[in-house]
Design a protein around this motif. Sequence first.
Motif, short mmCIF file in Angstrom:
data_model
loop_
_atom_site.label_atom_id
_atom_site.label_comp_id
_atom_site.label_asym_id
_atom_site.label_seq_id
_atom_site.Cartn_x
_atom_site.Cartn_y
_atom_site.Cartn_z
N CYS A 116 0.16 6.43 4.08
CA CYS A 116 1.19 5.41 4.47
C CYS A 116 2.62 5.78 4.32
O CYS A 116 3.39 5.16 4.38
CB CYS A 116 1.12 3.89 3.67
N ARG A 117 2.80 7.19 3.84
CA ARG A 117 4.00 7.62 3.48
C ARG A 117 4.99 7.69 4.89
O ARG A 117 5.85 8.26 4.81
CB ARG A 117 3.91 9.06 2.75
N PHE A 118 4.12 7.30 5.86
CA PHE A 118 4.97 7.62 7.43
C PHE A 118 5.85 6.39 7.64
O PHE A 118 6.81 6.32 8.46
CB PHE A 118 4.15 7.66 8.58
N ILE A 119 5.78 5.36 6.69
CA ILE A 119 6.47 4.11 6.86
C ILE A 119 7.63 4.33 5.64
O ILE A 119 7.35 4.51 4.69
CB ILE A 119 5.41 2.76 6.36
N PRO A 120 8.92 3.87 6.40
CA PRO A 120 10.03 3.77 5.48
C PRO A 120 9.48 3.14 4.14
O PRO A 120 8.90 2.06 4.22
CB PRO A 120 11.01 3.07 6.17
N ASN A 121 10.17 3.80 3.09
CA ASN A 121 9.79 3.20 1.75
C ASN A 121 10.70 2.01 1.26
O ASN A 121 11.98 2.12 1.31
CB ASN A 121 9.95 4.19 0.68
N THR A 128 -15.53 3.36 0.04
CA THR A 128 -14.39 3.11 -0.68
C THR A 128 -13.10 3.70 0.07
O THR A 128 -13.33 4.87 0.54
CB THR A 128 -14.29 3.80 -2.19
N ILE A 129 -12.25 2.94 0.65
CA ILE A 129 -11.13 3.36 1.39
C ILE A 129 -9.75 3.54 0.67
O ILE A 129 -9.38 2.25 -0.11
CB ILE A 129 -10.86 2.30 2.54
N ALA A 130 -9.22 4.68 0.45
CA ALA A 130 -8.10 4.94 -0.55
C ALA A 130 -6.84 4.73 0.46
O ALA A 130 -6.77 5.49 1.21
CB ALA A 130 -8.16 6.11 -1.29
N VAL A 131 -5.84 4.02 0.23
CA VAL A 131 -4.78 3.72 0.99
C VAL A 131 -3.47 4.14 0.01
O VAL A 131 -3.34 3.40 -1.07
CB VAL A 131 -4.37 2.42 1.36
N GLY A 132 -2.95 5.19 0.26
CA GLY A 132 -1.88 5.87 -0.47
C GLY A 132 -0.28 5.80 -0.15
O GLY A 132 -0.22 5.92 1.29
N CYS A 133 0.54 5.47 -1.02
CA CYS A 133 1.85 6.02 -0.56
C CYS A 133 2.46 6.62 -1.83
O CYS A 133 1.72 7.15 -2.59
CB CYS A 133 2.74 4.37 -0.48
N THR A 134 3.75 6.80 -2.09
CA THR A 134 4.33 7.70 -3.14
C THR A 134 3.78 7.09 -4.53
O THR A 134 3.21 7.76 -5.28
CB THR A 134 5.76 7.72 -2.90
N GLY A 135 4.36 5.93 -4.77
CA GLY A 135 4.06 5.48 -6.07
C GLY A 135 2.99 4.30 -6.07
O GLY A 135 2.54 3.72 -7.31
N GLY A 136 2.21 3.97 -4.99
CA GLY A 136 1.18 2.97 -5.03
C GLY A 136 1.68 1.44 -5.59
O GLY A 136 0.93 0.53 -6.05
N LYS A 137 2.95 1.25 -4.85
CA LYS A 137 3.71 -0.14 -5.41
C LYS A 137 3.77 -1.10 -4.37
O LYS A 137 3.59 -2.15 -4.28
CB LYS A 137 4.88 0.29 -6.20
N HIS A 138 4.47 -0.15 -3.13
CA HIS A 138 4.92 -1.27 -1.84
C HIS A 138 4.00 -0.91 -0.78
O HIS A 138 3.20 -1.87 -0.44
CB HIS A 138 6.43 -0.76 -1.58
#
Length: 315
Positions: free
Chosen positions: A216-221, A275-285
């Motif tokens: 999901c890092r293509f989405i603005p943080n 198991t579907i893992a959904v990632g971003c930079t910090g796993g918070k937002h």
Amino acid sequence: MTEHEATVHDRDGAQVSTASVEAGEAAEAAIPELVIISGMSGAGRSTAAKCLEDLGWFVVDNLPPALITTMVELGARSQGNVARIAVVVDVRGRRFFDNLRESLADLDTRGVTRRTVFLESSDEALVRRFESVRRPHPLQGDGRIVDGIAAERDLLRELRGDADLVIDTSSLNVHELRAKMDARFAGDEEPELRATVMSFGYKYGLPVDADLVVDCRFIPNPHWVPELRPFTGLSPEVSDYVFEQPGSKEFLDRYSELLQLIAAGYRREGKRYVTIAVGCTGGKHRSVAMSEKLAARLASEGVETVVVHRDMGRE
């Protein structure tokens, strides 16, 4: 207990000797459901077995692989009293592993429905656990703990690859592992497919038990929006922000459609868990917000879904 001794426990904890069951004492019955629990030493095999025992499974601990077929046959003669059997096995040598492979092939030939649960953990977590109990790794010999871990991981590589369910216990406590086992084995009827949607932060590493990974890092943080930074993806403010960004809703819609195709294929292949893992930079937002929406879509399509936010709160 030696490697070739087997201890069998019923739901009340009483020990039962397999030698006490004679072939002619009971009429033929349906073949029991079978779960094989294996994995890395120190990764939680005993906890997983205890959880199944509490759920009413007939648990056999440290059973030599050559006797698995015999145990299933004994269960089939129990007139339905032993409908679900869980066998805990470990691999301490090449011959032991060869016996396990032969037993699994024999079960497949006999048409026995079986599942394999593999308990995984990082080297760092396993070293900490062995050091905390001041015990050597069973395969380390005259070497270090890490040598034993490496040897066991190599022996188990094929079994891990064939496992129906892999659970990474690196960051789980006993209660969280039991919750994962409950989510997959509690209840009288097994659903067609169960999914775990797990948010995570790339800076903490990929989940080793993920079947599918979503970035999901293509989405603005939202981290860079001061008024949103303190919140998580569970808050409506952050979730609204994430799905107001270009491409977010379209991604959710199209990936949900793709998961329908994948789920149908998993069902055809007899795969019960994903198991579907959904990632971003910090796993918070972003990953948290996307995981919640994705899990809701899966649930609306009849997939039993559990949401886990692995790294939320670690920053």
